[in-house]
Design a protein around this motif. Structure first.
Motif, PDB file in Angstrom:
ATOM      1  N   ALA A 354       0.867  -1.180   0.000  1.00  0.00           N
ATOM      2  CA  ALA A 354       0.000   0.000   0.000  1.00  0.00           C
ATOM      3  C   ALA A 354       0.899   1.223   0.000  1.00  0.00           C
ATOM      4  CB  ALA A 354      -0.925  -0.015   1.220  1.00  0.00           C
ATOM      5  N   GLU A 355       0.298   2.405   0.163  1.00  0.00           N
ATOM      6  CA  GLU A 355       1.077   3.639   0.257  1.00  0.00           C
ATOM      7  C   GLU A 355       0.583   4.467   1.435  1.00  0.00           C
ATOM      8  OE1 GLU A 355       2.646   4.862  -4.206  1.00  0.00           O
ATOM      9  OE2 GLU A 355       0.994   5.971  -3.291  1.00  0.00           O
ATOM     10  N   TYR A 356       1.520   5.015   2.164  1.00  0.00           N
ATOM     11  CA  TYR A 356       1.213   5.954   3.241  1.00  0.00           C
ATOM     12  C   TYR A 356       1.453   7.344   2.676  1.00  0.00           C
ATOM     13  CZ  TYR A 356       1.510   8.157   7.889  1.00  0.00           C
ATOM     14  OH  TYR A 356       1.310   8.956   8.988  1.00  0.00           O
ATOM     15  N   ARG A 357       0.411   8.130   2.604  1.00  0.00           N
ATOM     16  CA  ARG A 357       0.514   9.431   1.968  1.00  0.00           C
ATOM     17  C   ARG A 357       0.440  10.538   3.014  1.00  0.00           C
ATOM     18  NH1 ARG A 357      -2.277   8.870  -4.048  1.00  0.00           N
ATOM     19  NH2 ARG A 357      -0.825   7.222  -4.696  1.00  0.00           N
ATOM     20  N   ILE A 358       1.503  11.333   3.049  1.00  0.00           N
ATOM     21  CA  ILE A 358       1.582  12.493   3.931  1.00  0.00           C
ATOM     22  C   ILE A 358       1.827  13.703   3.041  1.00  0.00           C
ATOM     23  CG2 ILE A 358       2.643  13.482   5.990  1.00  0.00           C
ATOM     24  CD1 ILE A 358       3.944  10.781   6.507  1.00  0.00           C
ATOM     25  N   GLY A 359       0.801  14.490   2.801  1.00  0.00           N
ATOM     26  CA  GLY A 359       0.963  15.616   1.895  1.00  0.00           C
ATOM     27  C   GLY A 359       1.401  15.138   0.526  1.00  0.00           C
ATOM     28  N   THR A 451     -11.006   6.108  -7.360  1.00  0.00           N
ATOM     29  CA  THR A 451     -10.759   7.473  -7.824  1.00  0.00           C
ATOM     30  C   THR A 451     -11.376   8.501  -6.890  1.00  0.00           C
ATOM     31  OG1 THR A 451     -10.663   6.761 -10.142  1.00  0.00           O
ATOM     32  CG2 THR A 451     -11.101   9.093  -9.728  1.00  0.00           C
ATOM     33  N   ILE A 452     -12.653   8.308  -6.530  1.00  0.00           N
ATOM     34  CA  ILE A 452     -13.330   9.251  -5.637  1.00  0.00           C
ATOM     35  C   ILE A 452     -12.667   9.241  -4.267  1.00  0.00           C
ATOM     36  CG2 ILE A 452     -15.509   9.777  -4.461  1.00  0.00           C
ATOM     37  CD1 ILE A 452     -16.967   8.602  -6.888  1.00  0.00           C
ATOM     38  N   ARG A 453     -12.330   8.060  -3.792  1.00  0.00           N
ATOM     39  CA  ARG A 453     -11.683   7.939  -2.480  1.00  0.00           C
ATOM     40  C   ARG A 453     -10.391   8.748  -2.437  1.00  0.00           C
ATOM     41  NH1 ARG A 453      -8.114   4.547   0.546  1.00  0.00           N
ATOM     42  NH2 ARG A 453      -8.992   4.024   2.602  1.00  0.00           N
ATOM     43  N   GLU A 454      -9.578   8.603  -3.479  1.00  0.00           N
ATOM     44  CA  GLU A 454      -8.313   9.322  -3.510  1.00  0.00           C
ATOM     45  C   GLU A 454      -8.530  10.831  -3.608  1.00  0.00           C
ATOM     46  OE1 GLU A 454      -4.422  10.427  -3.560  1.00  0.00           O
ATOM     47  OE2 GLU A 454      -5.352   8.549  -2.920  1.00  0.00           O
ATOM     48  N   SER A 458      -7.211  12.971  -0.333  1.00  0.00           N
ATOM     49  CA  SER A 458      -6.066  13.851  -0.578  1.00  0.00           C
ATOM     50  C   SER A 458      -6.368  15.295  -0.195  1.00  0.00           C
ATOM     51  CB  SER A 458      -5.635  13.775  -2.044  1.00  0.00           C
ATOM     52  OG  SER A 458      -6.658  14.238  -2.901  1.00  0.00           O
ATOM     53  N   LYS A 459      -7.640  15.668  -0.196  1.00  0.00           N
ATOM     54  CA  LYS A 459      -8.030  17.034   0.161  1.00  0.00           C
ATOM     55  C   LYS A 459      -8.343  17.175   1.650  1.00  0.00           C
ATOM     56  CE  LYS A 459     -10.002  18.092  -4.393  1.00  0.00           C
ATOM     57  NZ  LYS A 459     -11.250  18.399  -5.141  1.00  0.00           N
ATOM     58  N   ARG A 460      -8.885  16.123   2.246  1.00  0.00           N
ATOM     59  CA  ARG A 460      -9.410  16.247   3.609  1.00  0.00           C
ATOM     60  C   ARG A 460      -8.492  15.694   4.694  1.00  0.00           C
ATOM     61  NH1 ARG A 460     -15.631  14.133   2.583  1.00  0.00           N
ATOM     62  NH2 ARG A 460     -16.161  15.595   0.892  1.00  0.00           N
ATOM     63  N   LYS A 461      -7.562  14.830   4.335  1.00  0.00           N
ATOM     64  CA  LYS A 461      -6.739  14.169   5.353  1.00  0.00           C
ATOM     65  C   LYS A 461      -5.269  14.545   5.175  1.00  0.00           C
ATOM     66  CE  LYS A 461     -10.357  11.905   6.840  1.00  0.00           C
ATOM     67  NZ  LYS A 461     -10.970  12.207   8.153  1.00  0.00           N
ATOM     68  N   ASN A 462      -4.623  14.840   6.290  1.00  0.00           N
ATOM     69  CA  ASN A 462      -3.199  15.176   6.208  1.00  0.00           C
ATOM     70  C   ASN A 462      -2.321  13.932   6.109  1.00  0.00           C
ATOM     71  OD1 ASN A 462      -3.613  14.267   8.797  1.00  0.00           O
ATOM     72  ND2 ASN A 462      -2.352  15.833   9.773  1.00  0.00           N
ATOM     73  N   GLY A 562      -3.793  10.214  11.402  1.00  0.00           N
ATOM     74  CA  GLY A 562      -3.921   9.654  10.063  1.00  0.00           C
ATOM     75  C   GLY A 562      -5.216   8.884   9.918  1.00  0.00           C
ATOM     76  N   TYR A 563      -5.593   8.610   8.660  1.00  0.00           N
ATOM     77  CA  TYR A 563      -6.853   7.906   8.364  1.00  0.00           C
ATOM     78  C   TYR A 563      -6.535   6.528   7.806  1.00  0.00           C
ATOM     79  CZ  TYR A 563     -11.233   6.710   6.018  1.00  0.00           C
ATOM     80  OH  TYR A 563     -12.389   6.073   5.603  1.00  0.00           O
ATOM     81  N   LEU A 564      -7.190   5.524   8.353  1.00  0.00           N
ATOM     82  CA  LEU A 564      -6.944   4.137   7.952  1.00  0.00           C
ATOM     83  C   LEU A 564      -8.194   3.511   7.340  1.00  0.00           C
ATOM     84  CD1 LEU A 564      -4.887   1.819   7.965  1.00  0.00           C
ATOM     85  CD2 LEU A 564      -5.685   1.211  10.223  1.00  0.00           C
TER      86      LEU A 564
END
Length: 569
Positions: A354-359, A451-454, A458-462, A562-564
């Motif tokens: 998976a990927e952990y996305r921070i900004g 697509t919608i999830r990303e 990406s806009k709402r979670k840091n 973070g959001y899981l």
């Protein structure tokens, strides 16, 4: 340099097929990889330090012994094991051919962890096919070569003392043309090639160059690998000269590799452009390479180990037929690690990419799932051993969601820290007397959901865990299998607004698995869904999660919230 004679003799005795098993190839790269060589009797062995960042700088990687008898090779490996034990490390060997792997498995059952990487497989071509380029699939190559030959102002020459200076000029010009994108990797390759060009006779390399209008536009260097295979170590051409690359490829195979059945053109290292180019020449086959690491941990085999995994899974999780669905759709040859005792699997853990996305940071991680040990084997640190191994081997952060609160303390003792805030959200009071939000529901497919999830996260979670479409598809299909729904929720008054709602129904409870809806909007929608599904209870829990960073990533700042949520379990 004085080792060349015996090294070449021993390598030819073995008739090895992997491109790393040559004297010149190793000698040209010796400085960068801190390469060393040893000889015991009629056996030789290389060792080097991996410098790409995957391994710790003090971890030596050994080749497979070459030359000598099987008994001498086995004795060499035993000496290596003794050496590593004294140094407090585990023996690591790479690259290994399939036959090497089979020997290790025969000599030391369940003593090594084996892995292979498609990026490192050698491309093997029939020499005759590289020379004649037959058939429709190679028609484009023939056309490029025809354009190169149009003016009849070209020639191929073997590199020798009279033309090597012209080849050096070409190689330096090739570097100048790429100066804006130059990096350490290109510099290392260029330096190794330049050394091989200048010292070709001393190290045993054969060179060839192409001239067009009396200017050198391409060159290549290679050497015999075994009795029937010639290996091309280096090849460079001016990209703006049409046909220069296919022409040097074809001419070098015709002249330098004359008398050989195959040409080994090495690996693509995962570079997409290089892979496309190598595949376009229609290889006869790819020669797979393995890494062997001394360990009692191994990959689980989805077919051979199915019954053992099923038994262990049920002993730990009591999941019914879910384990079969998981093994069919999510398990593969390289995402479950196990420990065997007396031939039986006693501990396991899955590691899903998976990927952990921070900004703007997209960090590859392994989501740890289904960690389990046979009840009678617990308390021996087997699960922790698997986690430590995975972190050290992949050098990627590990992410997990403990199944219950008491396990957070256990995973903290294993080096994990909290990184995904959990919550048990009660909407019972908010549901009473609230009017339905004007909206419409449509079932989501995996592409649309992902697509919608990303877009939303990406806009709402840091910080959040990102899954690829294949993983999202598994979660959606699993939910449908057990009677759930995966909805896109859109507003009748605002068609641009799209939210997600994944829920399942079991007996008299509707469980929200994941949603991007606010609690306020969710409270307006749920009463109707409760009536449609004939349930009386709502359950909405955001799972908490943890992360463990490898040593070289300790400087990464982990946000506290973070959001899981979509844990794919």
């Amino acid at each position: 340099m004085e080792d060349r004679a015996w090294v070449s003799e021993y390598l030819m005795t073995d008739q090895r097929a992997l491109c790393e098993y040559t004297f010149a190839g190793n000698y040209c790269w010796r400085s960068f990889y801190m390469l060393q060589i040893a000889r015991v009797g009629s056996c030789g062995i290389f060792r080097h330090v991996e410098r790409t960042g995957k391994w710790n700088k003090n971890d030596y990687i050994y080749s497979f012994p070459f030359g000598g008898t099987e008994a001498e090779k086995k004795r060499m490996i035993e000496l290596l094991m003794e050496t590593c034990e004294k140094e407090g490390t585990k023996l690591m060997m790479s690259p290994l051919a399939t036959s090497d792997k089979e020997l290790l498995e025969k000599w030391y059952p369940q003593a090594f962890f084996f892995d292979s990487n498609r990026d490192l497989s050698d491309y093997i071509y029939l020499r005759e096919k590289l020379v004649t380029l037959p058939g429709k699939k190679l028609h484009g190559k023939r056309n490029h070569i025809a354009r190169f030959k149009d003016a009849d102002d070209w020639c191929y020459e073997s590199i020798n003392d009279t033309n090597v200076s012209d080849a050096e000029v070409m190689l330096k010009k090739w570097k100048e043309n790429r100066i804006e994108s130059w990096n350490g990797e290109l510099e290392r390759e260029w330096s190794a090639m330049h050394f091989g060009l200048v010292e070709r006779d001393r190290v045993g390399l054969t060179g060839g160059l192409l001239r067009k209008a009396d200017v050198v536009v391409a060159l290549a260097l290679g050497e015999p690998l075994n009795q029937d295979t010639f290996v091309v170590h280096f090849e460079k051409a001016f990209a703006d000269v049409q046909g220069a690359y296919p022409m040097i490829n074809q001419q070098f195979a015709e002249h330098a590799a004359k008398g050989y059945l195959y040409v080994n053109r090495e690996e693509d290292t995962g570079d997409a452009g290089l892979r496309k180019a190598k595949l376009s020449y229609q290889p006869d086959h790819l020669e797979e390479k393995y890494t062997a690491l001394q360990s009692d941990i191994s990959y689980a085999n989805p077919s051979k180990d199915a019954d053992a995994i099923r038994s262990l899974w049920q002993a730990c999780f009591f999941d019914g037929d879910y384990v079969d669905y998981y093994m069919e759709h999510r398990m593969n040859e390289k995402n479950m690690l196990v420990i065997r005792k007396d031939g039986q699997i006693v501990s396991m853990a899955s590691f899903l990419p998976a990927e952990y996305r921070i900004g703007e940071q997209h960090i590859p991680v392994r989501y740890v799932y289904a960690v389990g040990t046979m009840p009678k084997m617990r308390g021996q640190g087997l699960a922790a051993e698997i986690l430590d191994f995975a972190l050290d081997y992949w050098k990627e952060p590990l992410v997990l969601s403990p199944a219950e609160e008491s396990l957070f303390d256990y995973y903290e003792s294993c080096g994990f820290v909290r990184a995904f805030e959990g919550a048990d959200i009660s909407l019972k009071e908010k549901l009473n007397g609230i009017m339905r939000w004007n909206c419409c529901f449509t079932e989501a497919d995996a592409d649309c959901y992902a697509t919608i999830r990303e877009q939303i996260l990406s806009k709402r979670k840091n910080a959040y865990l990102h899954w690829d479409t294949q993983a999202v598809s598994f979660a959606l299909d699993l939910n449908v299998k057990y009677g759930g729904h995966n909805l896109i929720v859109s507003s009748e008054s605002d068609p641009e607004m799209r939210e997600l709602l994944m829920y399942a129904v079991e007996e008299d409870t509707l469980t929200v698995i994941e949603t991007t809806l606010s609690n306020e909007l969710l409270a307006q929608i749920l009463p109707e869904l409760m009536m449609e599904n004939h349930v009386r209870k709502i359950r909405y829990e955001i799972p908490g999660g943890m992360i463990r960073l490898p040593e070289q990533m300790k400087n990464i700042v982990i946000p506290a919230e973070g959001y899981l949520n979509l844990t794919l379990g």
